[in-house]
Design an enzyme around this catalytic site. Sequence first.
Site, PDB file in Angstrom:
ATOM      1  N   SER A 118     -13.018 -10.113   5.874  1.00 39.14           N
ATOM      2  CA  SER A 118     -11.736 -10.724   5.557  1.00 39.14           C
ATOM      3  C   SER A 118     -11.188 -10.117   4.257  1.00 39.14           C
ATOM      4  O   SER A 118     -10.975  -8.913   4.186  1.00 39.14           O
ATOM      5  CB  SER A 118     -11.887 -12.246   5.471  1.00 39.14           C
ATOM      6  OG  SER A 118     -10.633 -12.888   5.469  1.00 39.14           O
ATOM      7  N   GLU A 215      -9.330  -6.229  12.751  1.00 43.10           N
ATOM      8  CA  GLU A 215      -9.284  -7.636  13.148  1.00 43.10           C
ATOM      9  C   GLU A 215      -8.300  -8.340  12.233  1.00 43.10           C
ATOM     10  O   GLU A 215      -7.828  -7.771  11.246  1.00 43.10           O
ATOM     11  CB  GLU A 215     -10.674  -8.264  13.076  1.00 43.10           C
ATOM     12  CG  GLU A 215     -11.343  -8.205  11.699  1.00 43.10           C
ATOM     13  CD  GLU A 215     -11.137  -9.452  10.859  1.00 43.10           C
ATOM     14  OE1 GLU A 215     -10.712 -10.486  11.409  1.00 43.10           O
ATOM     15  OE2 GLU A 215     -11.378  -9.393   9.645  1.00 43.10           O
ATOM     16  N   HIS A 280     -13.222 -12.998  12.508  1.00 41.46           N
ATOM     17  CA  HIS A 280     -13.171 -14.411  12.139  1.00 41.46           C
ATOM     18  C   HIS A 280     -13.627 -15.367  13.227  1.00 41.46           C
ATOM     19  O   HIS A 280     -13.551 -16.573  13.031  1.00 41.46           O
ATOM     20  CB  HIS A 280     -11.748 -14.772  11.697  1.00 41.46           C
ATOM     21  CG  HIS A 280     -11.371 -14.241  10.356  1.00 41.46           C
ATOM     22  ND1 HIS A 280     -11.005 -12.928  10.154  1.00 41.46           N
ATOM     23  CD2 HIS A 280     -11.320 -14.836   9.136  1.00 41.46           C
ATOM     24  CE1 HIS A 280     -10.722 -12.744   8.869  1.00 41.46           C
ATOM     25  NE2 HIS A 280     -10.904 -13.888   8.237  1.00 41.46           N
TER      26      HIS A 280
END
Length: 310
Positions: A118, A215, A280
């Site tokens: 992330s 992602e 995630h």
Amino acid sequence: MTVESLVRPRRLRAGDRVAIVAPSGPIPEDRLQAGLDILRGWDLDPVVAPHVKDTHPVLDYLAGTDEARARDLTEAWCDPGIAAVLCARGGYGAQRMVDLLDWTAIRAAGPKVLVGYSDITTLHEAFAVRMGLATLHGPMPAAGAFVTNTRTQESLRATLFEPESVRSLGLETAGALVPGRARGVTLGGCASLLAADLGTPHARPSARGGLLLLEEVGEEPYRLDRILTQLLRSGRLDGVAGIGLGSWEECGPYEEVRALLADRLGGLGVPVLERMGFGHQDDAPTIPFGIPGVLDADAGTLTLDVPALI
């Protein structure tokens, strides 16, 4: 400039000390303690950095001041008794502190394992550019999936201790968005962070020769369109060898997201492997960056040439 293989740090062994740092958002105490218990169950000795439990005095979305977060990471890396640095969670804030790291001292300390995803995409890119180090896009001790999902835990544990056992990456859901086969070196992370990195001191000019793994979370399709379009217009995707796609949690119905990904990435003329699962979602596998391998969209596989760690 072509994306090249990076230096691999050593694998972990029972009894190793690992540092927990917070480069981004504040840490939920209960999740942190649960994550520490899991690490201890792997016979690791987790050491929590001094400012991990801090909250910025004004900006409560940050885990302490930029200077304190950077100092924690630098000191952990430079401690010869620490074998790995695990980021506690993502959120936001790594971009604010990354240029405050003491890169001279970090390079002198040598390679270690770095784990996170992330917001930690910023650090993956910085350690690749400034140190030439392979890193792990993997779950974090104070993030939900690490605490609750045994498959996610096992993927990281195997990568850390038995990396030769996880040379084939991704989930069984993977398949071709665009068919084909490509060889290259892995890189990537959260698409919005890669876009935000453009023009900074540690941004690579392109993914030429690389297997770009993307992602995202919480971006509606039109915002995701903007992010991907920026990566295209900037030249960041020029010469990419192949693309692997992970999870797109809270980005809208997957069929809408899939149509957008095909629209923006399908014209590159390279194989695109979708639904690999990293990112995630709850059962996300650990993915190493800086490692050569082969992406085979037709077979639904990404296979590393060598283990992620030595």
